[in-house]
Design an enzyme around this catalytic site. Structure first.
Site, PDB file in Angstrom:
ATOM      1  N   GLU A   1     -11.942 -55.726 -15.382  1.00  7.33           N
ATOM      2  CA  GLU A   1     -11.787 -54.607 -16.296  1.00  7.33           C
ATOM      3  C   GLU A   1     -11.040 -55.078 -17.555  1.00  7.33           C
ATOM      4  OE1 GLU A   1      -9.098 -51.925 -14.457  1.00  7.33           O
ATOM      5  OE2 GLU A   1      -8.929 -50.616 -16.198  1.00  7.33           O
TER       6      GLU A   1
ATOM      7  N   ASP B   1      -7.385 -52.857 -12.500  1.00  6.44           N
ATOM      8  CA  ASP B   1      -5.958 -52.565 -12.424  1.00  6.44           C
ATOM      9  C   ASP B   1      -5.636 -51.762 -11.167  1.00  6.44           C
ATOM     10  OD1 ASP B   1      -5.608 -53.803 -14.807  1.00  6.44           O
ATOM     11  OD2 ASP B   1      -5.435 -51.974 -16.003  1.00  6.44           O
TER      12      ASP B   1
ATOM     13  N   ASP C   1      -4.293 -49.069 -10.705  1.00  5.43           N
ATOM     14  CA  ASP C   1      -3.913 -47.703 -11.063  1.00  5.43           C
ATOM     15  C   ASP C   1      -5.140 -46.795 -10.975  1.00  5.43           C
ATOM     16  OD1 ASP C   1      -5.490 -48.292 -13.225  1.00  5.43           O
ATOM     17  OD2 ASP C   1      -3.839 -48.384 -14.669  1.00  5.43           O
TER      18      ASP C   1
ATOM     19  N   ASP D   1      -7.131 -45.432 -13.242  1.00  4.57           N
ATOM     20  CA  ASP D   1      -8.300 -45.840 -14.021  1.00  4.57           C
ATOM     21  C   ASP D   1      -9.033 -46.978 -13.323  1.00  4.57           C
ATOM     22  OD1 ASP D   1      -7.898 -44.005 -15.931  1.00  4.57           O
ATOM     23  OD2 ASP D   1      -7.495 -45.422 -17.583  1.00  4.57           O
TER      24      ASP D   1
END
Ligand code: TSJ
Length: 674
Positions: free
Chosen positions: A441, A514, A516, A518
């Site tokens: 990403e 990541d 997280d 997202d």
């Protein structure tokens, strides 16, 4: 053994003062999975090994010689040892509580209070007794110590009696724990399986030759044709060598002899025991352990062993003038080998979701040097047997090279026709053999990944922005999407009806986003893409999720990574328990992480953990039996995530479900354009 114990234990007596009190056991009952890695059958049986490990520790430290494991008629389990007995003196901070009661009713880090030479600490391990107590409908403890018999009873983690003196005992000491796991936690049907426990007892006996384990099982619990005896005294004076012989049965082995031994590590930092043979036919296996705890996901001790065997054999080939020996790879040697490896070190560090991988870095070098030494001797001692082994490995190396050539020609011709995307940093290796592509990403993370990769086998494809939600998009829209185009080109295996697994240009496709919300979202979108467009790739087990950490914790010379808040909290209560200044830094994204750390935690096959994406129905096809068999074939692969519910949750129009998914994966929901 005992000299090691003395060397690593500053105190020679242990008392209630050494115990640090933390908190009660409510969190364990609320979130049992966090402490025992689930509430399934495997976790259920984990309770037994947690208790047994305590007695094993006492034996390995030289204080107990006999352990009894008894599966009772009511399916409760009793474990007894003839060790020193759990301390019963009063705890200074808890006026009315004994050390024993504190041990069973509070969460504590294992290493803190034990003074054991080879404790089984490391998160899951070492906090065992109180966790088992919390998850048991009832648990009874008896301690024979200082000529007194003591007893205390608990229910669901709380004492139901005081610690009582039950009278005097003259010629006996030790600890007995009986318990019955709580059906409220594990479900009504959960029950100890005799075979499972029996194999657990056997493998522990193999792992420490100084212990005798008396196994007993109520006959009513055994089928007529059960392989499990109602009673047996288990003892293996030759340790792992006995284990290896029992595993290989009558199978012929290359060179006709096995490579077995026990040795002290450099500076007496511990010891390592090994038993290795190369069966003439069939597959090899590797079972590794640290302080008698199984490490099915390997780790640093396995790494050390791999180096010692490959370096040792190649050097021997050099010495005897076998030129082709330099072509032998580590995998040639390891793949067909039957290996048992058991390491004992003080204060080991385990990693992975269920602590099934050894992370202690020093172990790699220690094991490598120690075993290399013995391997060199062993090879020189019997030249004709060693020549047989060398010839066999040269043959395997040639076979491998021949097969690789076949694959490579196929792929090269495919590559020529193929235009590769400009953003792709491809790996140097031409064949798909043991190569992987990271779908990363963002461009900045892509940059770190390029620095941290192994150029020979690891390719990087950075993906910008959110990839299209393929489930709801039209076919044309999908094809027009640049990120999707790049991916299809890089993988080479086509989509939909044109999908052809044999054209896949990499062995593993690894989604790296990541840690997280997202990141979870992008990962879910990618999985959905593969599920709808290249399902065969998931079915054949090629799709993985990388597991980047969210935090780095440092205190003095101790450092660790945590993948989420729960893991961070767990580390604070275990590895960092009692440490005064712990520096916690949070990675805002993969791009922020230094390349070296990204490599170490997430990319390096030797130190990372991957999650394999699997469709539950595809499990059977992959041959990933759920049944656990401690004796053999414990699956070595990564953990698995189920894909179908995920796709369903992200599917087309079900906005509510999608929202729920994101909530479940987010501690902090942010703007998401779904
Ligand atoms: F897990 C457990 F706590 F429930 C449990 C512990 C269960 C069983 C079956 C045995 C044991 C256990 C603990 N056996 N032996 C011991 N030993 C100690 O706890 C002990 C005793 C004395 C000293 C000392 O320094 O004097 C230190 C320890 C750790």
């Amino acid at each position: 053994m005992s000299d090691l114990f003395a060397a690593s234990s500053p105190k020679d007596s242990y008392g209630a003062k050494d115990i640090e009190v933390l908190e009660g056991l409510e969190p364990v009952r609320k979130r049992p999975g966090m402490y025992i890695g689930g509430t399934d059958e495997r976790a259920f049986h984990h309770l037994a090994s947690e208790i047994l490990d305590n007695s094993m520790d006492e034996a390995v430290a030289g204080h107990a010689s006999r352990i009894e494991v008894t599966l009772n008629a009511d399916s409760s389990l009793t474990i007894t040892d003839n060790g020193r007995g759990i301390p019963v003196d009063k705890h200074p901070k808890h006026k009315d509580k004994s050390a024993l009661e504190v041990i069973f009713t509070t969460l504590h880090a294992g290493g803190k209070f034990s003074g054991k030479a080879y404790q089984t600490s490391g998160g899951l391990h070492g906090v065992g007794s109180s966790v088992v107590n919390a998850l048991s409908e009832w648990l009874h403890v008896e301690v024979a110590r200082d000529k007194q018999l003591y007893r205390q009873e608990f229910a669901r983690g709380l004492p139901t009696t005081k610690l009582k003196k039950m009278g005097s005992v003259n010629n006996r000491r030790g600890t007995t724990v009986s318990f019955f796991p709580d059906h409220e936690i594990f479900g009504k049907k959960a029950k100890f399986k005799p075979l499972w426990l029996y194999q657990m007892a056997r493998s522990k006996a193999y792992l420490f030759r100084g212990v005798e384990i008396r196994w007993a099982c109520d006959p009513e619990l055994l089928d007529k044709d059960s392989k499990v005896p109602a009673e047996e005294t288990i003892r293996f004076p030759n340790g792992l060598e006995d284990f290896l012989n029992a595993s290989l049965k009558e199978m012929p082995i290359v060179g006709g002899r096995s490579f077995c031994g026990v040795a002290d590590l450099p500076d007496k930092a511990g010891k390592v025991e090994f038993a290795i043979a190369w069966p003439e036919r069939g597959d090899g296996f590797i079972h590794s352990y640290c302080n008698t705890i199984p490490t099915p996901q390997g780790g640093t001790h396995e790494q050390g062993l791999r180096s010692s065997l490959s370096k040792g054999l190649r050097a021997y080939g050099d010495m005897v003038g076998a030129k082709k020996a330099s072509n032998i790879t580590t995998d040639d040697i390891m793949d067909g080998a039957a290996i048992l490896l058991s390491l004992f070190i003080p204060d080991p560090q385990f990693q992975g979701q269920t602590k099934e991988k050894l992370a202690s870095a020093e172990a790699a070098k220690w094991v490598e040097t120690t075993i290399k030494d013995h391997f060199d001797h062993w090879l020189s001692a019997d030249p004709s047997a060693s020549k047989a082994l060398l010839d066999e490995m040269i043959y395997r190396a040639e076979e491998r090279a021949r097969k690789k050539d076949e694959k490579a020609t196929a792929r090269k011709s495919a590559t020529r026709k193929l235009r590769l995307p400009g953003k792709l940093a491809d790996c140097a290796r031409q064949s798909a053999n043991d190569t992987e592509i990271f779908l990363v990403e963002g461009d900045s993370a892509g940059g770190s990944a390029k620095q941290g990769r192994n150029r020979e086998t690891q390719a990087i494809l950075p993906l910008r922005g959110k990839i299209l939600n393929v489930v709801s998009a039209s076919k044309d829209k999908i094809r027009a999407n640049q990120e999707v185009q790049d991916m299809i080109q890089a993988l080479g295996c086509g989509t939909g009806n044109d999908f052809d697994l044999s054209k896949l240009r990499y062995e593993r496709i690894i989604i790296m986003t990541d840690a997280d919300v997202d990141g979870a979202h992008i990962a879910a979108l990618l999985i959905t893409f593969f599920y709808t467009q290249m399902r065969g790739l998931i079915e054949a087990g090629h799709l993985y999720l990388a597991q980047p950490p969210l935090y780095r914790l440092v205190s003095g010379t101790t450092s660790a990574y945590a993948r989420d808040d729960a893991h961070k909290d767990e580390l604070m209560e275990t590895l960092f328990k009692g440490k005064s200044k712990v520096d916690v830094s949070r990675f805002k994204g993969l791009g922020e992480m230094p390349a070296a750390q990204l490599k170490e935690t997430t990319m390096n096959p030797q130190t990372r953990t991957l999650l394999r994406v699997a469709i539950p129905d595809a499990r059977a096809a992959l041959g990933l039996a759920e049944e656990m068999d401690l004796g053999e074939n414990v699956p070595h692969g990564p953990d698995y995530v189920a894909v179908d519910s995920l796709v369903d949750e992200l599917m087309g129009k079900n906005a509510e479900k999608r929202f729920q998914f994101i909530q479940d994966n987010a501690a902090f929901a942010q703007d998401l354009d779904i």
